[in-house]
Design an enzyme around this catalytic site. Structure first.
Site, mmCIF file in Angstrom:
data_model
loop_
_atom_site.group_PDB
_atom_site.id
_atom_site.type_symbol
_atom_site.label_atom_id
_atom_site.label_comp_id
_atom_site.label_asym_id
_atom_site.label_seq_id
_atom_site.Cartn_x
_atom_site.Cartn_y
_atom_site.Cartn_z
ATOM 1 N N ARG A 166 1.000 -1.276 -0.171
ATOM 2 C CA ARG A 166 -0.043 -0.041 0.159
ATOM 3 C C ARG A 166 0.811 1.011 -0.057
ATOM 4 O O ARG A 166 1.580 1.414 0.744
ATOM 5 C CB ARG A 166 -0.803 0.024 1.399
ATOM 6 C CG ARG A 166 -2.175 -0.495 1.027
ATOM 7 C CD ARG A 166 -2.862 -0.471 2.456
ATOM 8 N NE ARG A 166 -3.653 -1.583 2.525
ATOM 9 C CZ ARG A 166 -4.545 -1.738 3.676
ATOM 10 N NH1 ARG A 166 -4.638 -1.132 4.690
ATOM 11 N NH2 ARG A 166 -4.947 -2.791 3.850
ATOM 12 N N SER A 215 -7.855 -1.254 0.738
ATOM 13 C CA SER A 215 -8.795 -1.596 1.547
ATOM 14 C C SER A 215 -9.710 -0.081 1.755
ATOM 15 O O SER A 215 -10.304 0.530 0.963
ATOM 16 C CB SER A 215 -8.265 -1.978 2.769
ATOM 17 O OG SER A 215 -9.335 -2.537 3.676
ATOM 18 N N HIS A 216 -9.548 0.196 3.054
ATOM 19 C CA HIS A 216 -10.597 1.196 3.640
ATOM 20 C C HIS A 216 -9.646 2.632 3.340
ATOM 21 O O HIS A 216 -10.289 3.763 3.809
ATOM 22 C CB HIS A 216 -10.734 1.047 5.099
ATOM 23 C CG HIS A 216 -9.595 0.644 5.739
ATOM 24 N ND1 HIS A 216 -9.185 -0.647 5.778
ATOM 25 C CD2 HIS A 216 -8.914 1.339 6.754
ATOM 26 C CE1 HIS A 216 -8.232 -0.551 6.713
ATOM 27 N NE2 HIS A 216 -7.672 0.534 7.071
ATOM 28 N N ASP A 219 -16.370 -1.349 3.617
ATOM 29 C CA ASP A 219 -15.389 -0.593 3.388
ATOM 30 C C ASP A 219 -14.888 -0.574 1.663
ATOM 31 O O ASP A 219 -15.604 -1.190 0.782
ATOM 32 C CB ASP A 219 -14.090 -0.920 4.216
ATOM 33 C CG ASP A 219 -13.453 -2.137 3.624
ATOM 34 O OD1 ASP A 219 -14.295 -3.069 2.971
ATOM 35 O OD2 ASP A 219 -12.417 -2.465 3.903
ATOM 36 N N ASP A 237 -12.950 -2.012 -0.067
ATOM 37 C CA ASP A 237 -12.686 -3.493 -0.927
ATOM 38 C C ASP A 237 -13.927 -4.431 -0.526
ATOM 39 O O ASP A 237 -13.832 -5.564 -0.675
ATOM 40 C CB ASP A 237 -11.626 -4.026 -1.068
ATOM 41 C CG ASP A 237 -10.976 -4.380 0.522
ATOM 42 O OD1 ASP A 237 -11.441 -3.784 1.356
ATOM 43 O OD2 ASP A 237 -10.306 -5.394 0.547
ATOM 44 N N ASP A 290 -14.574 -5.907 2.340
ATOM 45 C CA ASP A 290 -14.594 -7.115 3.582
ATOM 46 C C ASP A 290 -14.784 -6.604 4.710
ATOM 47 O O ASP A 290 -15.109 -7.515 5.613
ATOM 48 C CB ASP A 290 -12.856 -7.631 3.591
ATOM 49 C CG ASP A 290 -11.821 -6.825 3.566
ATOM 50 O OD1 ASP A 290 -12.359 -5.416 3.598
ATOM 51 O OD2 ASP A 290 -10.665 -7.084 3.453
ATOM 52 N N ARG A 291 -14.637 -5.254 5.052
ATOM 53 C CA ARG A 291 -15.203 -4.889 6.160
ATOM 54 C C ARG A 291 -16.890 -4.579 6.505
ATOM 55 O O ARG A 291 -17.316 -4.465 5.313
ATOM 56 C CB ARG A 291 -14.433 -3.715 6.888
ATOM 57 C CG ARG A 291 -12.834 -4.025 7.037
ATOM 58 C CD ARG A 291 -12.437 -2.625 7.565
ATOM 59 N NE ARG A 291 -10.851 -3.011 7.799
ATOM 60 C CZ ARG A 291 -10.193 -2.157 8.886
ATOM 61 N NH1 ARG A 291 -10.627 -1.015 9.311
ATOM 62 N NH2 ARG A 291 -8.947 -2.514 9.104
ATOM 63 N N THR A 297 -3.844 -10.415 15.632
ATOM 64 C CA THR A 297 -4.702 -9.358 14.708
ATOM 65 C C THR A 297 -4.171 -9.703 13.236
ATOM 66 O O THR A 297 -3.087 -10.046 12.839
ATOM 67 C CB THR A 297 -4.430 -7.994 14.939
ATOM 68 O OG1 THR A 297 -4.836 -7.716 16.202
ATOM 69 C CG2 THR A 297 -5.125 -7.137 13.809
ATOM 70 N N GLU A 330 -13.258 -10.300 14.099
ATOM 71 C CA GLU A 330 -12.072 -9.281 14.741
ATOM 72 C C GLU A 330 -12.917 -7.966 14.963
ATOM 73 O O GLU A 330 -13.952 -7.633 14.347
ATOM 74 C CB GLU A 330 -11.010 -9.081 13.648
ATOM 75 C CG GLU A 330 -10.189 -10.050 13.302
ATOM 76 C CD GLU A 330 -8.993 -9.674 12.570
ATOM 77 O OE1 GLU A 330 -7.897 -9.697 12.886
ATOM 78 O OE2 GLU A 330 -9.217 -9.298 11.342
ATOM 79 N N SER A 365 -11.871 -5.011 14.453
ATOM 80 C CA SER A 365 -11.887 -4.074 13.553
ATOM 81 C C SER A 365 -12.838 -4.292 12.160
ATOM 82 O O SER A 365 -12.535 -4.110 11.312
ATOM 83 C CB SER A 365 -10.147 -4.290 12.932
ATOM 84 O OG SER A 365 -9.986 -5.739 12.262
ATOM 85 N N LYS A 385 -12.582 -11.912 5.117
ATOM 86 C CA LYS A 385 -13.679 -11.415 5.860
ATOM 87 C C LYS A 385 -14.619 -10.955 4.824
ATOM 88 O O LYS A 385 -14.202 -10.683 3.690
ATOM 89 C CB LYS A 385 -13.339 -10.398 7.026
ATOM 90 C CG LYS A 385 -12.385 -9.178 6.557
ATOM 91 C CD LYS A 385 -11.880 -8.203 7.625
ATOM 92 C CE LYS A 385 -11.111 -7.298 7.288
ATOM 93 N NZ LYS A 385 -9.731 -7.620 6.947
HETATM 94 C C1 G6P Z 1 -6.477 -5.365 8.000
HETATM 95 C C2 G6P Z 1 -6.806 -6.998 8.275
HETATM 96 C C3 G6P Z 1 -7.440 -7.531 9.161
HETATM 97 C C4 G6P Z 1 -6.894 -6.766 10.652
HETATM 98 C C5 G6P Z 1 -6.688 -5.159 10.301
HETATM 99 C C6 G6P Z 1 -5.860 -4.597 11.528
HETATM 100 O O1 G6P Z 1 -7.691 -4.893 7.720
HETATM 101 O O2 G6P Z 1 -7.428 -7.409 6.947
HETATM 102 O O3 G6P Z 1 -7.365 -8.780 9.578
HETATM 103 O O4 G6P Z 1 -7.631 -6.921 11.713
HETATM 104 O O5 G6P Z 1 -5.957 -4.825 9.142
HETATM 105 O O6 G6P Z 1 -5.244 -3.514 11.178
HETATM 106 P P1 G6P Z 1 -4.394 -2.847 12.084
HETATM 107 O O7 G6P Z 1 -4.376 -1.274 11.789
HETATM 108 O O8 G6P Z 1 -5.165 -2.540 13.660
HETATM 109 O O9 G6P Z 1 -3.012 -3.249 12.115
HETATM 110 ZN ZN ZN Z 2 -10.873 -3.942 3.375
#
Ligand code: G6P
Ligand code: ZN
Length: 578
Positions: free
Chosen positions: A44, A136-137, A301, A303, A305-306, A369, A388, A390, A401
Site C-alpha cells: 500500500r 482497503s479502507h 469498506d 474493498d 471485506d469490512r 490480529t 475481529e 476491526s 472477511k
Molecule cells: C486488516 C486486516 C485485518 C486486521 C486489520 C488490522 O484490515 O485484514 O485482519 O484486523 O488490518 O489493522 P491494524 O491497523 O489494527 O493493524
Molecule cells: Zn478492506
C-alpha cells in the site's frame, strides 16, 4: 545493476520465445524501488508512487519471480475496488501475466472485484491465485492511496513465506517480462484470445453470489426483506460493494430501490474515507439515529471485506456481532445447520465469542490480529465462524472477511426471529437480538481508541514504557480498582503448522476478566497509529444496556494513566472511538 543468476533471468532487449504459444514477450529493463515491502495486506502506497514508471510492474514481476515456475499454464484472477489507477494497473498486470507464462487471466468487468468476491472466484474456479488492486479502507484518488495484494490457491491472503520472498525480489529486480499484446477491453464480459493466452472478463458479482446462495436461504430472506414493515439501508460509501449490494439486496432480495446508498464506485470514493465505523460512516449513523430510522443499517469498506451493522439507534460492536452470529447461526443459517466446527477471534477482540464457544461446546481459538491467522484453522476444519474487532466478520465459505456476508447473517437472524410476527405486529429488532444475547451471556463492554498519525518515535517510546510497566507488574499489582491477573506481549503458536507469531500486542488482564491492550497498527500509511482496546464484563442485569463509554470510563482512565499516552503523544483525545 547486479543481475542474480537463475533460470528465469535473461539478457536485456532480447525478444524471448513466447511464454505461451503465439505471444511475443519482451524483456524490459528496470531498476529496484526502495520500500516495496509487502505486508499482510499487500503493498500500500501513495497512488503517485504506483504511477511511477514500472513501480507496479516491478512488484508484480517480483511476485511472479517469487512464485517461480509454478505459474506456468495457470489461471490468475484479477480485479480491484474501483479506485483511481485500477484500470491502467489491470492492463499492466495482464501483460505481465502473459509474459510470465500464465495461460489465462480472469478479470472482473471494469477491473472491479471485491476482496471476498476474489476469494470466492479463486475457490469456485480453482484458480492458481488472484491479484486484488485495493488499499482497503484507505482513501483513494491521485493524492491518496493505491495498493495491490495477492491471494493464493484457497482464496487466502498470501502467506508470509510468499510475501517475504516478494520483498527480496523487489530489491534486486532488473527485468520485466512483458507480453507484446494490446490493451484488452475490460468493459464487456467475454473472452479475448492472444495466441493461446486468454483474458476472460467476468461479471464481478456472479461467482460471489453463487457462493452466498450456498450459505443463506435466499427465498426466506427475500420473503422477510419484502415485508412492508421492514426497511433497511446499506451504505456502499462509493466503494466496491455498490454493484454487489444492489444486485443482492435490491435485486435478489427485493429491497426497495434506493436501499443501497452511495452505490456507484467512484475512483476517489467521492472524497470520503471508506471505512465503516462510527466516525467515517457518519451519514449512515445519522440515518440510523433518526426518529424514522430503518430496522437495519450497514456499511462496508473500500474493498468490501469490512462491515458495520446497526439497528435503529443501536450500534452492534464487531466483537459482539461475531458472537451473536455464532450463537444464532445453527438456527438461522442453512450453511451452519449441522453446528459449528469451531470459532475464532483475534486477541484484542472482545471476549463474548468465548462464552458462545463454551456454551456450544465447540473449539475456540484466540489468534493475533490479521485475517491470515484464521485460514489454517479453516483449512483444517476447525473453524466455521470468526471475527475481529476491526469490523471484520467471516466464515469458512471463503478465506477472507466478508462484509455482505455479515449483513446477510443479521438479516437471517432477523428473518428467523420474526417468522411468527404477523404483518403490523411488533418486529424483533437488532437491539432485541442484542438484549436477548446479553441476558443470556452477560455483556463484554468493549471500546477501541485510535490515535492516528502519531509521531512514530513518540509512539515507540510509549510502547517501551508500557513494556517496562509490564515487566514491573507481577500478578496482584493494583491499577486503580483493578487487580492484575497477568500481563504480557501476546504470542501465538499456530496449532496447525506450529509457526510462532510474537509481539502481537501488549495486554493487561485483570482478575475480573477486564482487559487493556495496546497495539501499533500495521495498516497505516503515515506516522504511527496507536490502538488502545478496553474490555470489561458484567452480568449485572441492571447494567446490560449501559453506554459502553460510561461503563468503561474507569478502566479507560487506568489505561491512559498507566501508559502515559497523553504525555508521550501530546494527544488529548483519540481520532476515532469505536
Ligand atoms: C486488516 C486486516 C485485518 C486486521 C486489520 C488490522 O484490515 O485484514 O485482519 O484486523 O488490518 O489493522 P491494524 O491497523 O489494527 O493493524
Ligand atoms: Zn478492506
Amino acid at each position: 545493476i547486479a543481475r542474480p543468476a537463475g533460470p528465469k533471468r535473461f539478457s536485456k532487449g532480447v525478444v524471448m520465445a513466447a511464454a505461451v504459444a503465439g505471444v511475443a514477450v519482451k524483456e524490459v529493463a528496470t531498476t529496484p524501488y526502495d520500500g516495496q515491502k509487502t505486508g499482510t495486506s499487500g503493498l500500500r502506497k501513495k497512488t503517485r508512487d504506483f504511477m511511477k514508471p514500472n513501480y507496479l510492474a516491478n512488484w508484480v514481476q517480483s511476485l511472479f519471480n517469487a512464485l517461480g515456475s509454478e505459474v506456468a499454464g495457470e489461471t490468475l484472477g484479477l480485479g480491484g475496488d474501483g479506485r483511481y489507477f485500477g484500470v491502467e494497473a489491470a492492463q499492466i498486470i495482464i501483460k505481465l501475466a502473459a509474459g510470465n507464462g500464465f495461460a489465462k487471466v480472469v478479470v472482473g468487468r471494469d477491473a472491479l472485484m471485491a476482496t471476498p468476491a476474489m476469494s470466492a472466484v479463486i475457490r469456485r474456479r480453482k484458480l492458481y491465485g488472484g491479484l486484488i488492486m485495493s488499499a482497503s479502507h484507505n482513501p483513494g484518488g491521485p493524492d491518496n492511496d493505491f495498493g495491490i495484494k495477492f491471494n493464493y490457491k484457497a482464496g487466502e491472503p498470501a502467506p508470509e513465506k510468499i510475501t517475504d520472498k516478494i520483498y527480496a525480489e523487489t530489491q534486486t529486480i532488473s527485468g520485466l517480462r512483458v507480453a507484446d499484446i494490446p490493451d484488452v477491453d475490460l468493459s464487456k464480459v467475454g473472452t479475448t484470445r492472444f495466441g493461446s493466452f486468454e483474458v476472460e472478463v467476468v461479471d464481478p458479482v456472479a461467482d460471489y453470489l453463487a457462493t452466498l446462495k450456498e450459505v443463506f436461504d435466499f427465498p426466506a430472506l427475500r420473503a422477510f426483506v419484502s415485508r412492508p414493515d421492514f426497511t433497511m439501508t446499506f451504505d456502499s460509501m462509493h466503494a466496491i460493494t455498490g454493484p454487489y449490494a444492489k444486485a443482492i439486496f435490491e435485486g435478489e432480495l427485493g429491497a426497495a430501490a434506493g436501499t443501497v446508498v452511495n452505490g456507484v464506485p467512484l475512483p476517489d470514493f467521492g472524497g470520503g474515507h471508506p471505512d465503516p465505523n462510527l466516525t467515517y460512516a457518519h451519514d449512515l449513523v445519522e440515518t440510523m439515529w433518526a426518529a424514522d430510522a430503518p430496522a437495519l443499517g450497514a456499511a462496508s469498506d473500500g474493498d468490501g471485506d469490512r462491515n458495520m451493522v446497526l439497528g435503529a439507534r443501536h450500534f452492534v460492536s464487531p466483537s459482539d456481532s461475531v458472537a451473536m452470529i455464532a450463537a444464532n447461526a445453527a438456527d438461522c443459517i442453512p450453511y451452519f445447520k449441522g453446528g459449528l466446527k469451531g470459532v475464532a477471534r483475534s486477541m484484542p477482540t472482545g471476549a463474548a465469542l468465548d462464552r458462545v464457544a463454551a456454551k456450544l461446546k465447540v473449539p475456540f481459538f484466540e489468534t493475533p490480529t490479521g485475517w491470515k491467522f484464521f485460514g489454517n484453522l479453516m483449512d483444517a476444519g476447525k473453524c466455521s465462524i470468526c471475527g475481529e474487532e476491526s469490523f471484520g466478520t467471516g466464515a469458512d465459505h471463503i478465506r477472507e472477511k466478508d462484509g455482505i456476508f455479515a449483513v446477510l447473517c443479521w438479516l437471517s437472524i432477523l428473518a428467523h426471529k420474526n417468522k411468527g410476527v404477523p404483518a403490523g405486529g411488533k418486529l424483533v429488532t437488532v437491539a432485541d437480538v442484542a438484549s436477548e444475547f446479553w441476558s443470556e451471556y452477560g455483556r463484554n463492554f468493549f471500546s477501541r481508541y485510535d490515535y492516528e498519525e502519531c509521531d512514530s518515535a513518540a509512539a515507540g517510546r510509549m510502547v517501551d514504557h508500557v513494556r517496562s510497566v509490564i515487566a514491573a507488574s507481577p500478578p496482584g499489582t493494583k491499577f486503580g480498582a483493578f487487580t492484575l491477573a497477568a500481563a504480557d506481549d501476546f504470542a501465538y503458536t499456530d496449532p496447525i503448522d506450529g509457526s510462532v507469531a510474537k509481539g502481537q500486542g501488549l495486554r493487561f488482564v485483570f482478575d475480573d476478566g477486564s482487559r487493556i491492550i495496546f497495539r501499533l497498527s500495521g495498516t497505516g500509511s503515515s506516522g504511527a497509529t496507536i490502538r488502545l482496546y478496553i474490555e470489561q464484563y458484567t452480568d449485572d442485569k441492571a447494567r446490560l444496556q449501559e453506554d459502553a463509554q460510561v461503563a468503561l470510563k474507569d478502566i479507560i482512565n487506568v489505561a491512559l494513566e498507566l501508559s502515559k499516552l497523553k504525555e508521550f503523544t501530546g494527544r488529548e483525545k483519540p481520532t476515532v472511538i469505536t
